[in-house]
Design a protein around this motif. Sequence first.
Motif, mmCIF file in Angstrom:
data_model
loop_
_atom_site.group_PDB
_atom_site.id
_atom_site.type_symbol
_atom_site.label_atom_id
_atom_site.label_comp_id
_atom_site.label_asym_id
_atom_site.label_seq_id
_atom_site.Cartn_x
_atom_site.Cartn_y
_atom_site.Cartn_z
ATOM 1 N N ARG A 120 0.838 -1.192 0.000
ATOM 2 C CA ARG A 120 0.000 0.000 0.000
ATOM 3 C C ARG A 120 0.881 1.253 0.000
ATOM 4 N NH1 ARG A 120 -5.023 -1.575 2.060
ATOM 5 N NH2 ARG A 120 -5.389 -3.705 1.391
ATOM 6 N N HIS A 121 0.317 2.362 -0.457
ATOM 7 C CA HIS A 121 1.109 3.588 -0.555
ATOM 8 C C HIS A 121 1.560 4.095 0.815
ATOM 9 C CE1 HIS A 121 -2.989 4.996 0.245
ATOM 10 N NE2 HIS A 121 -2.422 6.038 0.813
ATOM 11 N N TYR A 122 0.849 3.704 1.883
ATOM 12 C CA TYR A 122 1.206 4.205 3.212
ATOM 13 C C TYR A 122 2.222 3.306 3.922
ATOM 14 C CZ TYR A 122 -2.657 0.957 4.110
ATOM 15 O OH TYR A 122 -3.486 -0.130 4.117
ATOM 16 N N HIS A 123 2.734 2.276 3.257
ATOM 17 C CA HIS A 123 3.739 1.407 3.872
ATOM 18 C C HIS A 123 4.982 2.241 4.180
ATOM 19 C CE1 HIS A 123 6.304 -1.989 4.731
ATOM 20 N NE2 HIS A 123 5.316 -2.836 4.487
ATOM 21 N N ARG A 124 5.385 2.276 5.446
ATOM 22 C CA ARG A 124 6.438 3.201 5.870
ATOM 23 C C ARG A 124 7.846 2.694 5.584
ATOM 24 N NH1 ARG A 124 2.237 3.508 9.060
ATOM 25 N NH2 ARG A 124 2.856 1.842 10.461
ATOM 26 N N GLY A 127 6.900 1.817 0.867
ATOM 27 C CA GLY A 127 5.935 2.581 0.097
ATOM 28 C C GLY A 127 6.558 3.406 -1.011
ATOM 29 N N THR A 131 5.259 1.588 -4.398
ATOM 30 C CA THR A 131 3.955 2.244 -4.426
ATOM 31 C C THR A 131 3.201 1.984 -5.723
ATOM 32 O OG1 THR A 131 4.763 3.986 -2.973
ATOM 33 C CG2 THR A 131 2.781 4.466 -4.212
ATOM 34 N N ASP A 134 0.349 -0.482 -5.666
ATOM 35 C CA ASP A 134 -0.676 -0.329 -4.640
ATOM 36 C C ASP A 134 -2.049 -0.582 -5.256
ATOM 37 O OD1 ASP A 134 -2.209 0.341 -2.483
ATOM 38 O OD2 ASP A 134 -1.929 2.497 -2.695
ATOM 39 N N ALA A 263 3.190 -1.678 7.741
ATOM 40 C CA ALA A 263 2.104 -1.767 6.765
ATOM 41 C C ALA A 263 0.761 -1.375 7.352
ATOM 42 C CB ALA A 263 2.021 -3.189 6.213
#
Length: 398
Positions: A120-124, A127, A131, A134, A263
């Motif tokens: 997901r784009h918010y994976h720190r 991401g 991305t 996603d 995640a």
Amino acid sequence: YPSPELMQAILLCLIELTDKARVRDALLLGLCFALQAMSNMYFGVFLAIACPIVFAGYGIANAGLARARVWLLAVLAAAVAAAILWPFITPYLDVHERFGLVRNLDQIASLKLSHFLGVRHYHRLYGGVLTAFDLNERALFPGIAAILLALAGVLYRGAERGTRPAFIALLVIGLVIDMGPRPQFEIAGMSFTGGGLYRALYDWFPGLSGTRVPFRFHVMPMLALSVLASCGVAVVVSVVTRRAAYPVIAALLLFMPVEYFAAVPLAAFPQGVRPPAVFEKLRDLPPGPVLEFPVDAYAQAWHATIHRKPAFTGFTGIHSPLERAVLRMQAEPEWELTMPLLESMGIRYVVASRGSAIDTFFAERARCRAIEPGDHERWRACVEEGLREGPAWPVAVP
């Protein structure tokens, strides 16, 4: 929400049955299978595919399939599961057949190989790198730690005989099933499609034709990946010195949850957001099922925690005839079947957002809320008179 806690126990019982051929393992296998399938029918279908793969892979590797007793106990386990599930499966199959709850192949999603690197784009952690992949449910990347440990586990020769081939087979076949009926492969600028295995299962395996999202089967290859990763941990312990083993294992144990929680989306919940006051009023009214408009399964789940009554959500991957009827009732409240439908559903309270057509319809009949539930004649007379007492909801349906 359905959760696969018993899957590990099911596969362990299956391996124990193949190894030791004990009756208690067969009985426990059948019981655990039935309980897991009752938690979610998806899991029942997935396990019915996964168990024969593990049984064959493990049994061939350790010669367990050469014993007739093992086959008899496997049949016993299947019979136990079938006996427990039969009362629950027959209504499901009846509805499945009666309403044609079958997905044609054009409705079933397929994957590309790149989706297995999706986050997901918010994976720190990943991401910024992955991305581009996603894609909601198709973000299937399991993490670097699990992959590296599983690779080490594939090469590890100290695992119990049969473990590696059984779970490698489950991993590979599971990933192929994940990809659906028309997966796309792009290699050196050339594009290929596959999906023969999934299409064969779609035609011949009961229940799979109703599955909308094949990559929900991903739970099975991920289970296989976790078993192989545990073998990889044994590799780490065996190849490093005793003194160095502890910090290496500690680093792995720390990195895996960091990778996992990276995640998890973190978003500030808006302050001061409260549900409409009607749901607090509804909580104090006598018990009875609630129908809320507009139909929003997530909002209704939240509201149900406040009013504490059964609620119709209509949330399903297939638009059932009942859901279609409820949506029509929302759009056309004057529909002649609106009131009979509410009665047949046993709905006692209807909550409608102000301004909607259904809200106007029930607001005009708000005076009827004073009539005792069950007094159908007086309630119908009240509706026919069209008496108005202003917009007031929820409206009691007798």
